[in-house]
Scaffold this motif. Structure first.
Motif, PDB file in Angstrom:
ATOM      1  N   CYS A  47       0.842  -1.185   0.000  1.00 43.34           N
ATOM      2  CA  CYS A  47       0.000   0.000   0.000  1.00 43.34           C
ATOM      3  C   CYS A  47       0.888   1.248   0.000  1.00 43.34           C
ATOM      4  N   ASP A  49       0.461   3.745   1.691  1.00 44.98           N
ATOM      5  CA  ASP A  49       0.432   4.298   3.052  1.00 44.98           C
ATOM      6  C   ASP A  49       1.848   4.611   3.555  1.00 44.98           C
ATOM      7  N   GLY A  72      -4.236   0.684  -1.219  1.00 37.54           N
ATOM      8  CA  GLY A  72      -4.969  -0.577  -1.081  1.00 37.54           C
ATOM      9  C   GLY A  72      -4.271  -1.762  -1.729  1.00 37.54           C
ATOM     10  N   HIS A 100      -2.000  -4.258   5.196  1.00 38.64           N
ATOM     11  CA  HIS A 100      -1.711  -3.775   6.549  1.00 38.64           C
ATOM     12  C   HIS A 100      -2.973  -3.448   7.330  1.00 38.64           C
ATOM     13  N   CYS A 103      -5.903  -0.134   7.029  1.00 39.20           N
ATOM     14  CA  CYS A 103      -5.708   0.358   5.661  1.00 39.20           C
ATOM     15  C   CYS A 103      -6.818   1.357   5.310  1.00 39.20           C
ATOM     16  N   GLY A 104      -6.438   2.582   5.018  1.00 38.19           N
ATOM     17  CA  GLY A 104      -7.401   3.644   4.722  1.00 38.19           C
ATOM     18  C   GLY A 104      -8.222   3.362   3.470  1.00 38.19           C
TER      19      GLY A 104
HETATM   20 ZN   LIG Z   1      -3.391   0.974   3.030  1.00 41.64          ZN
END
Ligand SMILES: [Zn+2]
Length: 187
Positions: A47, A49, A72, A100, A103-104
């Protein structure tokens, strides 16, 4: 290096990271060494992130991990092409899908009502089947999304499928725990 050795190296590095015992690398010498080319031992799809950084998480040097990062950890044809480069041309024995906790992108998809327009909507469309399958429960959807991504890679990339079938690359699904720094191998 074979798949087992590559995994051992990643997990040993992760153990150092968890303990806050990371190696001190000589980047100046390493940069010079790498001028002749790169020979990474793992291709990692993860991701975007900012909290999920493979080189830190696995305590590796530069030139050791071939990274593909999308929100994602979903794949489109461009991401698949990059993964194929890692597998087919750099011959990494491992292809890891690293999701993870928290995860947003997966969280947003689970909480989304209706459709989202634009390019972010394209990401949501890719995560949606996993979110729906797990009744929009975030943690199960995060893991399901990793399984979906693996299926998507094998279905849409004849190159990855061939390398997997021939035993030249092993696909590993793993989840990074933001809470502890640990990487948990799922498959
Ligand atoms: Zn994520």
């Amino acid at each position: 290096m074979n798949a087992e050795e590559a995994m051992e190296r990643l997990m040993e590095g992760n153990a150092r990271f968890v303990k806050g015992d990371a190696k001190k690398y000589d980047f100046i010498a390493r940069r010079k060494e790498l001028l002749e080319g790169q020979h990474p031992f793992a291709t990692i799809l993860t991701c975007s992130d900012s909290r999920v950084r493979p080189e830190f998480i696995f305590d590796t040097n530069i030139g050791e991990i071939f990274n593909i990062e999308t929100a994602g950890n979903v794949v489109d044809s461009v991401a698949l092409g990059s993964i194929e480069y890692g597998v087919e041309h750099l011959n990494t024995p491992i292809l890891m899908v690293l999701g993870h906790t928290k995860c947003g992108a997966v969280t947003a998809c689970c909480q989304l009502e209706g459709e989202l327009a634009g390019n972010l909507g394209e990401i949501m469309k890719k995560i949606k089947p996993a979110a729906l399958k797990k009744n929009k429960e975030i943690d199960p959807a995060i893991e399901e999304n990793m399984h979906c991504v693996k299926e998507c890679m094998l279905q849409n990339s004849p190159v990855i499928k061939k390398f997997v079938d021939e035993g030249k690359v092993k696909v590993v699904l793993a989840k990074y725990l933001l809470e502890t720094g640990e990487v948990k191998v799922l498959e």
